[in-house]
Write a protein that holds these residues in place. Structure first.
Motif, PDB file in Angstrom:
ATOM      1  N   LEU A 137      60.064   8.433   5.645  1.00 43.58           N
ATOM      2  CA  LEU A 137      60.859   9.033   5.430  1.00 43.58           C
ATOM      3  C   LEU A 137      62.209   8.566   5.428  1.00 43.58           C
ATOM      4  O   LEU A 137      63.232   9.248   4.739  1.00 43.58           O
ATOM      5  N   LYS A 138      62.722   7.363   4.829  1.00 47.76           N
ATOM      6  CA  LYS A 138      64.210   6.403   4.998  1.00 47.76           C
ATOM      7  C   LYS A 138      64.008   6.139   3.833  1.00 47.76           C
ATOM      8  O   LYS A 138      65.102   5.699   3.493  1.00 47.76           O
ATOM      9  N   SER A 139      63.153   6.352   2.606  1.00 45.83           N
ATOM     10  CA  SER A 139      63.341   6.003   1.360  1.00 45.83           C
ATOM     11  C   SER A 139      64.567   6.657   1.491  1.00 45.83           C
ATOM     12  O   SER A 139      64.210   7.648   1.233  1.00 45.83           O
ATOM     13  N   LEU A 140      65.848   5.596   0.043  1.00 40.65           N
ATOM     14  CA  LEU A 140      66.670   6.633  -0.551  1.00 40.65           C
ATOM     15  C   LEU A 140      65.793   7.785  -1.823  1.00 40.65           C
ATOM     16  O   LEU A 140      64.865   7.212  -2.443  1.00 40.65           O
ATOM     17  N   SER A 141      66.781   8.536  -2.333  1.00 38.52           N
ATOM     18  CA  SER A 141      66.385   8.874  -3.004  1.00 38.52           C
ATOM     19  C   SER A 141      66.323   9.097  -4.388  1.00 38.52           C
ATOM     20  O   SER A 141      65.329   9.070  -5.280  1.00 38.52           O
ATOM     21  N   VAL A 142      67.223   7.792  -5.090  1.00 39.76           N
ATOM     22  CA  VAL A 142      67.748   6.994  -6.228  1.00 39.76           C
ATOM     23  C   VAL A 142      65.599   6.034  -6.091  1.00 39.76           C
ATOM     24  O   VAL A 142      65.217   5.651  -7.018  1.00 39.76           O
ATOM     25  N   GLU A 143      65.108   5.660  -4.756  1.00 39.30           N
ATOM     26  CA  GLU A 143      64.078   4.743  -4.895  1.00 39.30           C
ATOM     27  C   GLU A 143      63.190   5.485  -4.800  1.00 39.30           C
ATOM     28  O   GLU A 143      62.399   5.221  -6.037  1.00 39.30           O
ATOM     29  N   LEU A 144      62.408   6.789  -4.797  1.00 30.34           N
ATOM     30  CA  LEU A 144      62.032   7.654  -4.608  1.00 30.34           C
ATOM     31  C   LEU A 144      61.781   8.053  -5.873  1.00 30.34           C
ATOM     32  O   LEU A 144      60.714   8.034  -6.793  1.00 30.34           O
ATOM     33  N   GLU A 145      62.755   8.493  -6.933  1.00 29.92           N
ATOM     34  CA  GLU A 145      63.033   8.765  -7.745  1.00 29.92           C
ATOM     35  C   GLU A 145      62.123   7.526  -9.179  1.00 29.92           C
ATOM     36  O   GLU A 145      61.738   7.088 -10.138  1.00 29.92           O
TER      37      GLU A 145
END
Length: 170
Positions: A137-145
């Protein structure tokens, strides 16, 4: 004036409580999605992709054994057949050679294709497994993308090889 202030204060308090309730509802949804996603990713990681890879590995071992048996058991003339895909002992007359025999993939070509595809899938699975492990849940949005992009691109899968493999099926 005091009643107007009291009424305004009461309305603001209701509005703030409603907004807080909506906020907490969405927070609960986010936590539920996180839990559901975690369960799905864990299931993916532990189950389906690993068992299918194992099944593919077993099939690859079976075809390797079959080719080993063929090279050990078949007459020496068959050694040449692996290179051209023709049964030279059956006929020496070119008219009797069927054009379909010329187009049949060699056993070694099929086995090699299976090995290449297995290797690509194993690398792709390893990448997916690393993505699953690093997600939280702490993954950054850029990471997820970037994870989503890597997942959908399948960087270790060569589309040309996959198309060629599908064309080998009679």
């Amino acid at each position: 004036m005091g009643s107007d202030v009291g009424k305004l204060k009461s309305e603001l308090k209701e509005k703030v409580l409603k907004l807080f309730k909506d906020f907490m509802t969405r927070l609960a949804k986010l936590e539920e999605l996180g839990t559901s996603g975690s369960k799905l990713l864990t299931g993916f990681k532990q189950g389906l992709a690993k068992s299918i890879l194992k099944e593919l590995e077993c099939l690859l071992e079976d075809v390797s054994s079959a080719i080993q048996t063929a090279t050990e058991c078949l007459p020496p003339a068959w050694d040449n057949d692996f290179s051209n895909g023709l049964d030279l002992q059956a006929t020496n007359d070119e008219e009797d050679i069927k054009s379909s025999d010329l187009q049949e993939p060699e056993m070694t070509e099929i086995a090699a294709m299976m090995g290449i595809i297995y290797s690509m899938l194993k690398k792709d699975y390893a990448m997916q497994e690393k993505i699953v492990i690093s997600l939280n849940l702490k993954s950054l949005s850029v990471e997820l993308e970037s994870y989503c992009l890597m997942w959908s691109l399948h960087p270790f899968i060569n589309d040309e090889i996959m198309h060629r493999a599908w064309r080998l099926i009679p």
